[in-house]
Enzyme design. Sequence first.
Site, short mmCIF file in Angstrom:
data_model
loop_
_atom_site.label_atom_id
_atom_site.label_comp_id
_atom_site.label_asym_id
_atom_site.label_seq_id
_atom_site.Cartn_x
_atom_site.Cartn_y
_atom_site.Cartn_z
N GLY A 196 9.66 4.77 5.59
CA GLY A 196 8.76 5.70 4.92
C GLY A 196 9.45 6.88 4.27
O GLY A 196 8.79 7.86 3.90
N GLY A 225 0.87 -1.17 0.00
CA GLY A 225 0.00 0.00 0.00
C GLY A 225 0.91 1.22 0.00
O GLY A 225 2.12 1.10 -0.18
N ARG A 278 4.60 14.52 -6.70
CA ARG A 278 4.38 14.35 -8.14
C ARG A 278 2.98 14.81 -8.50
O ARG A 278 2.04 14.73 -7.70
CB ARG A 278 4.58 12.89 -8.57
CG ARG A 278 3.54 11.93 -8.08
CD ARG A 278 3.61 10.59 -8.80
NE ARG A 278 4.76 9.82 -8.45
CZ ARG A 278 4.79 8.90 -7.47
NH1 ARG A 278 3.70 8.68 -6.74
NH2 ARG A 278 5.86 8.21 -7.22
N ASP A 298 1.30 -2.85 -9.01
CA ASP A 298 1.08 -1.64 -8.22
C ASP A 298 1.79 -0.43 -8.82
O ASP A 298 1.67 0.68 -8.28
CB ASP A 298 1.53 -1.85 -6.77
CG ASP A 298 2.98 -2.28 -6.66
OD1 ASP A 298 3.33 -3.31 -7.25
OD2 ASP A 298 3.77 -1.60 -5.98
N ARG A 324 -4.22 2.39 -9.07
CA ARG A 324 -3.36 1.37 -9.66
C ARG A 324 -4.15 0.10 -9.96
O ARG A 324 -5.24 -0.11 -9.41
CB ARG A 324 -2.22 1.05 -8.68
CG ARG A 324 -1.47 2.28 -8.15
CD ARG A 324 -0.75 1.96 -6.85
NE ARG A 324 -0.25 3.19 -6.20
CZ ARG A 324 1.01 3.59 -6.18
NH1 ARG A 324 1.94 2.85 -6.77
NH2 ARG A 324 1.36 4.69 -5.58
N LYS A 371 6.02 11.19 -2.03
CA LYS A 371 6.91 10.04 -1.89
C LYS A 371 8.00 10.44 -0.90
O LYS A 371 8.66 11.47 -1.08
CB LYS A 371 7.52 9.65 -3.23
CG LYS A 371 8.26 8.32 -3.22
CD LYS A 371 8.61 7.89 -4.64
CE LYS A 371 9.23 6.50 -4.67
NZ LYS A 371 9.50 6.05 -6.05
N GLY A 397 3.21 2.99 1.46
CA GLY A 397 4.05 2.83 2.63
C GLY A 397 4.99 3.99 2.89
O GLY A 397 5.54 4.09 4.00
N ASP A 435 6.30 6.04 -10.54
CA ASP A 435 7.00 5.03 -9.73
C ASP A 435 7.92 4.18 -10.59
O ASP A 435 7.79 2.96 -10.68
CB ASP A 435 5.99 4.14 -9.00
CG ASP A 435 5.71 4.65 -7.60
OD1 ASP A 435 6.28 5.69 -7.21
OD2 ASP A 435 4.94 4.01 -6.88
#
Length: 492
Positions: free
Chosen positions: A149, A89, A202, A276, A209, A136, A91, A286
């Site tokens: 994290g 998920g 971003r 994902d 997803r 992120k 994270g 990603d």
Amino acid sequence: MPVSPAYRPEPRFFELGADYGDAVKSADFPQTILRLRNDRAAATVGLETLSDAEWIAHFGRFEPLPGQPGPVAMRYHGHQFRVYNPDIGDGRGFLAAQMREVPQGDKDARLPQAASLREGGDRENQNGRLLDLGSKGSGQTPWSRHADGRLTLKGGVREALAAAMLESLGVPTCRILSLVETGEDLERHDEPSPTRSAVMVRLSHSHIRFGTFQRAAYYGRKDQIEALMEHGRSLYHPAVAPGDAAGFLGAVVEVSAALTAKWIAAGFVHGVLNTDNLNVTGESFDYGPWRFLPHYEPGFTAAYFDQNGLYAFARQPEAVFWNLTQLAGCLKLIAEPESLATALNAFGPAYIRHLRAAFLNRLGVQSLGEAADQRLLDATLALAREKKEALRWEPLFFDWFGGFSSAARALGGVRGKIYQGEAFDAFRFALMEHEPDRPERLEHPMFAAPEPEELLIDEVEALWSAIDAADDWAPLKSKLARLETAKAAWSL
């Protein structure tokens, strides 16, 4: 007023409720040093008027923007290297905000970023597309497991470069809006440690997803699949009729095929094409340990841990199709398998069609019909395959952009002597058939240079080294500026 009148908040994902995400808070970072601020991207959603202090408050400390409810860590599962993982998920990130882009026809829509966000079909939205701000490296969430994290500063720099290069080449991609250094020393087992930390934001069309659907399917929640499909259909593929799950899958198949074709034409290797890391709007995000091809090599991999080449350059279409089959499997809870299979099987023909178009676009020539376009595609790949290191991927398209009208430029350039032999003759004849598309683009000063803008790993490492060794951000900012110039040259 901290935001411009063009700013229009519309937090739609948050309406889905607690089954799809968890309210979270950002980490309290010891420092917030603004390193990159993408005002061109910010202008497409009315955020370019923020002062630096306001920018850091929203994108370093994550004070909610006006009209936004606060961050949500999105719930999802995923196949990672084709092994199902129900323990992932958001994270180390979250959905921070959603808003509408500047509408077409608005005075700010003249910005090239605004135009690039509106690609035909159901991606066109006269009212402005719904866009996400996703973080992120913003700290731990319920899905962090035992991870910290955080994001390394180098990782944020790499993502900013990848997004800029992809955007310059016309590949659908998120854009890195902000990079803030956070003053923590991070330990990482796969790179020199301790290393500097950052939080990145971003700007993307969607963060829904394939894995978002997988989580609902894993728990057998037909109601969640229906709600999520309808949410995605209405916001991102409105041409699909309400309740038409197969039509929704078909729309995702189409945009995914277009994205994959453009990756191939750009010589881009994503690195971790897990379920994902693909979304329902067909945008790159990603990226993982991405690379751009130095030269034609079908087996070229980006990730050092991809020892079997599962996500190698030429296997990316296979990987995307496999992931689409997982999405189709989720939708079986609400649709007939036969209709889903029909939608899924459209991927192959759509990919080939988009691949021809992508190569024509990279060569700056007009379509002449399926057969002639396929000849040019095949001849281009054959030339790249034969010349390999002597030619490199990006210079091939740079030299011959504009079609055969660029013959004098290409043959008189630094690679002129390698343009000979049977493979080149076949390429030349196929190229001669096609008329230039907007040949006035060749008047841009970029095409008078001997070399194109590339983004190979040695340059990436050199840009990072300047930051790491001397805190010198000038080379990175210069590179980003050159990529913006290249984008203008390719797309004028």
